[in-house]
Design an enzyme around this catalytic site. Structure first.
Site, PDB file in Angstrom:
ATOM      1  N   GLY A 244      -2.268  -0.531  -1.070  1.00  0.00           N
ATOM      2  CA  GLY A 244      -2.875   0.251  -0.010  1.00  0.00           C
ATOM      3  C   GLY A 244      -3.051   1.687  -0.434  1.00  0.00           C
ATOM      4  O   GLY A 244      -2.546   2.111  -1.476  1.00  0.00           O
ATOM      5  N   CYS A 245      -3.766   2.446   0.362  1.00  0.00           N
ATOM      6  CA  CYS A 245      -4.038   3.835   0.000  1.00  0.00           C
ATOM      7  C   CYS A 245      -2.768   4.670   0.065  1.00  0.00           C
ATOM      8  O   CYS A 245      -2.449   5.407  -0.875  1.00  0.00           O
ATOM      9  CB  CYS A 245      -5.137   4.417   0.873  1.00  0.00           C
ATOM     10  N   TYR A 246      -2.028   4.581   1.177  1.00  0.00           N
ATOM     11  CA  TYR A 246      -0.768   5.336   1.260  1.00  0.00           C
ATOM     12  C   TYR A 246       0.178   4.949   0.127  1.00  0.00           C
ATOM     13  O   TYR A 246       0.754   5.831  -0.536  1.00  0.00           O
ATOM     14  CB  TYR A 246      -0.099   5.106   2.611  1.00  0.00           C
TER      15      TYR A 246
ATOM     16  N   THR B  91      -0.517   3.818  -2.864  1.00  0.00           N
ATOM     17  CA  THR B  91      -0.994   4.346  -4.135  1.00  0.00           C
ATOM     18  C   THR B  91      -0.612   5.810  -4.301  1.00  0.00           C
ATOM     19  O   THR B  91      -0.067   6.225  -5.334  1.00  0.00           O
ATOM     20  CB  THR B  91      -2.520   4.180  -4.239  1.00  0.00           C
ATOM     21  N   ALA B  92      -0.885   6.597  -3.255  1.00  0.00           N
ATOM     22  CA  ALA B  92      -0.596   8.038  -3.349  1.00  0.00           C
ATOM     23  C   ALA B  92       0.894   8.311  -3.474  1.00  0.00           C
ATOM     24  O   ALA B  92       1.303   9.285  -4.113  1.00  0.00           O
ATOM     25  CB  ALA B  92      -1.176   8.764  -2.136  1.00  0.00           C
TER      26      ALA B  92
END
Lengths: 347, 347, 347, 347
Positions: free
Chosen positions: A150-152, A154-155
């Site tokens: 997911g994006c969160y 990954t960051a």
């Protein structure tokens, strides 16, 4: 000249689907053979995404209509919980790059707890490889099914995994204050995502309830070798693309903020898409917009002994479709940057 | 009918100056007698702020041109470090509501450390009362000089002071992840504040270096009765007005997140401008836009034992000019909400 | 002290409904007795509009639940085509300020053409007075039903009616290039109004098909005494509030651009809410945001002989709910600016 | 493999300069040898544009420091009026793609009238070829100096030139209502371009005074074979990239709106970057963002007999740097889309 890899994109009428089209329509080794959108079947991509009017793309069809004998790889950009049954029933020769959350949680009980239903493709889930590219290249290259992060996650994972692996930060003292652009919420018709409701203001949402939280904890726990529980506060930002994680940590085993920075700089040296800024500098989301890059900064908080780590990605690119293409490149032996080396769009 | 209070606004060509005009031009007990803007002297307010074209306001003049014998109270909305000399030389009958940072830090050494020069009005600084209205009404009512809090301090102190006063949170475990609209940066011509540089993206800035940090620590230290050092990360948001503080704390002496919420709810019951939301709900900045209100929410972070407190204000109103008018009302015996009871503007 | 006027607001869960609450909750002569929202009945206003959390308002109910014996006046902020049956069945003592389009078109055939169904309250429509305040005060004061103008018509008619009445512009040469904020599209869950679809871009829509077009032509025809057909292009802007009409006209009977300007300046002299700027200056929508003001500018286009007239309003205030309150004030003999004299919110 | 073309970019610290870097750093036949920015000389591109941190680019230098013997072609992205002296003094072997306005106006008297000084490179101006690519390919391919069109001219000329050449519209009845994103105003530190001054509002500016106006008239006059004077109203939009021209015309010689559409569709068939939408549909700027594409729509305004033509471009790409690279490709015999075939970024 070698033949192109023939791909299908499932869920082409959503934003991650459109982002895949943006990247793959210009990928020199890809032929887009099928685009699905069950509720828009029969329409053209230009009907649902005007920016593609100049392309010659296959017309949208239903998933049932796809002729899988002509497909080598499929990108799934379907809503969560709808991918698993589709993937379960695919012919074996089709390799899968899943952008949804369906194959990310390894523990079926954890999946049930967060998604409130039984997983429908447990066999396939066992085969799935977690697609955080920079940490999993060998397994990704050989996998049949990739569960793209997911994006969160990954960051958060890019800076945290190396530090936990090396036991340089306290696993009980990780606070992630995360800020996301609106495109992460998808193209669904929700009042909460209207321009009038989102612009010119900010707010937190889903505190302790966001489904990316167990995903982050799963991967941090693996990295730390011990159970990690995080504090995680997502916020919605009045912008379309971009994600910024402000992460508060405490060094252990003698690690200073500068030491954490050095570790990250060394770990990501030579990476194409992960850039550690000079110590004390911090990134802006607008500097990665439309690109597959992740920028990471580390700052010391002298008086309290904490370090502040800030990472920035484009949630639709490195946080979703771009990382999907990056994994695809690995799976098929193309140079990892193929089709995703465009520079950020600023301003 | 009683006579109106005659006021001057110094620095009327900036955003906090304009916000004062917006509030005071409709205040039933105020007569705006002088508006200064040294570099724009001679121009009309409509020249510098088109939204006031329908008002009959005095022409902009220099500070030197103000006839202080006709002024009862002065609002200072000057850039930091320029107010102190002006205030030092004012006639004694003029009461001062200062929106700048000049009289906020009580310790001259601390001032010197953060502003890199000697304070020029130490006598006046001793008289100054810190204008966080809800905590200081009696002293504000009698004061000659009010140092109105900064926007970040206002958003942070309102929820934190009651909790530290009652020793319910650990003073060594306070992390403030703060997000501000661009108007807080003023109207100066800075590349960093261009629309192209600010919109569609976010970033942190001034970590550990923001001048609101010592101000927050000063007031928290007073509340706690012990030295408090915070972690404070300001972020710039792509919006004009609004400030959101996401504050991470740990309860002590048996205080749970729900207990902290109950304390805040009780402390602010009956307050006109501070509203504690039901436990578990959190505020949006757009719901206080253009108003003097502060919304506070408290959420439990069960697994880690932390509580997350979120406060939202309009940085130009409760965070600057609105709180200034609130203090002015106290000083002159007007009902505290006079002229500042407009409802938030949403959407 | 006189008794307050008891009002109901129908459709309080939409944006024009919320704008009415913002204005009327602080109106000194109004008591809000009922708020309806059929699909949200039982909820509080704070549930649907967080910015009202600090107010004590009646709980939302259905229209059927309203006790009309306790209501003096009703503001209708319902979707188009749903108001007429409601108004038809109201008790006679209730006066009506309708913000919807239902009573604006006088010709039933024209209504049928544009709304594709028969009007259901033709008797009431005959009684309705068109509520463009500055041109209709005497009739508005005595009316039972006010059809408040649409936002596009308000912005266009204010400058054009005086010029056509005096036969100073060519009725066959009127081009209105109109730009609107997103709030005009309401709070409905439409993909086209998502932040992702609206921000960072512009487009025209509904050319020659917008329902405000026959309304504008109806009123211009009355003013001109001859059939007027306009060219009208609405555009959607990436902002919430604000409407700008750029109007291209040709002077006749010797009228120059400067002459047109003089006529408008004279016509609106002394008006509280309509301000004609100095010749050659043009307005910004942000300078009327949140206010009931209309700014008008006139520029000469020397080489072509045209004049360019630009008007700016806040579509939710002067373009909808604010003008509704202005008319209400007239109907009940309150000073026309009561409750709507707040200054614009900039920045 | 052939050698790369060695280029310099003058004015690399501005937005059109950065856009050139974005495009040219990934151009397979280009080597960026020099980047100038007189006031930032010595800094890196990452210092002035964080999004380029991952690139290895030459350090910024002054124009004087450029070693022209190593440069084949220069892109000039300097402020207007500063390019001409530089170009005048360049060695003959260097070919010039000028993004500024300096070589666009062919008549020295007209230049003097609009720029208030004498042109300093009249010899070079005579050699300059107007770089509206789709209308001038043969001359561009052979030229030494290209004067790339302004953004407003590009958006207006693409649809209007074919219609005037064929005498299908009345040259005395052309109204261009133009809307531009803020990036067109550059990176200079101007109060008018602050986020606070630009976002959440719109306004017209520079009516009849914008310097793109004589440029448009010059080219329309050439196309029409008769003097053309237009009505031109630029508006500033609260967005960074994008330009929309809403153009009002009247058909002549029997041309209907549908006929005009047919002419444009035929004229641009096969073009890579200019797309005429189906009759009655109109474009959105967000659908060309970050790309070199121009979308054109035509709508009939039945009652008035006018046609409405709407064109959309990204002002920094097709309206500036992208068209510059398109011309560069022609000059050096590269396929015209090289380096500029990225798809639009939406959302």
């Amino acid at each position: 000249m070698t033949a192109k890899t023939r791909i299908a994109i499932l869920g082409a009428s959503g934003y991650t689907g459109a982002e895949l089209v943006r990247l793959l329509a210009r990928h020199p080794h890809v032929e887009i053979v099928a685009l699905t959108a069950d509720r828009k079947a029969g329409e053209t991509m230009a009907d649902v995404f005007g920016q593609f009017a100049m392309l010659h793309l296959p017309r949208l069809c239903t998933i049932k209509e796809v002729d899988w004998s002509k497909i080598d790889a499929v990108f799934c950009a379907l809503p969560h919980a709808t991918t698993q049954a589709v993937v379960r029933d695919l012919p074996q020769h089709v390799r899968v790059i899943d952008i949804s959350a369906d194959f990310r949680l390894e523990d079926p009980a954890l999946y049930r707890e967060w998604y409130a239903h039984e997983h429908q493709a447990l066999e396939q889930q066992k085969q799935a490889v977690y697609g955080l590219t920079e940490f999993n290249r060998e397994r990704i290259a050989k996998a049949r099914i990739i569960a793209c992060p997911g994006c969160y996650p990954t960051a958060a994972l890019l800076p945290l995994v190396p530090l936990l692996e090396r036991k340089l930060i306290d696993p009980d003292e990780i606070i992630i204050d995360a800020k996301s652009g609106v495109s992460g919420a998808g193209r669904g018709e929700k009042q909460a995502n209207l321009h009038t409701e989102v612009s010119e203001g900010i707010h937190a949402y889903g505190i302790s309830k966001h489904r990316h939280m167990p995903e982050i904890e799963q991967e941090l726990t693996k990295a730390a070798g011990t159970k990690v529980a995080i504090t995680f506060t997502p916020h919605l930002m009045p912008m379309n693309r971009g994600m910024l994680d402000t992460i508060y940590v405490r060094g252990v085993n003698g690690a200073t903020a500068e030491g954490l920075h050095g570790t990250l700089a060394q770990r990501f040296e030579g990476e194409n898409f992960v850039h550690v800024m000079p110590f004390g500098e911090t990134p802006q989301t607008r500097h990665v917009r439309g690109s597959n890059h992740c920028f990471i900064g580390v700052v010391a908080d002298a008086k309290t002994g904490r370090a502040i780590i800030i990472s920035a990605i484009d949630n639709l690119t490195k946080g979703a479709s771009g990382q999907g293409v990056q994994n695809f490149n690995l799976m098929y032996g193309y140079p990892e940057t193929t089709g995703i080396d465009m520079l950020p769009l600023f301003p």
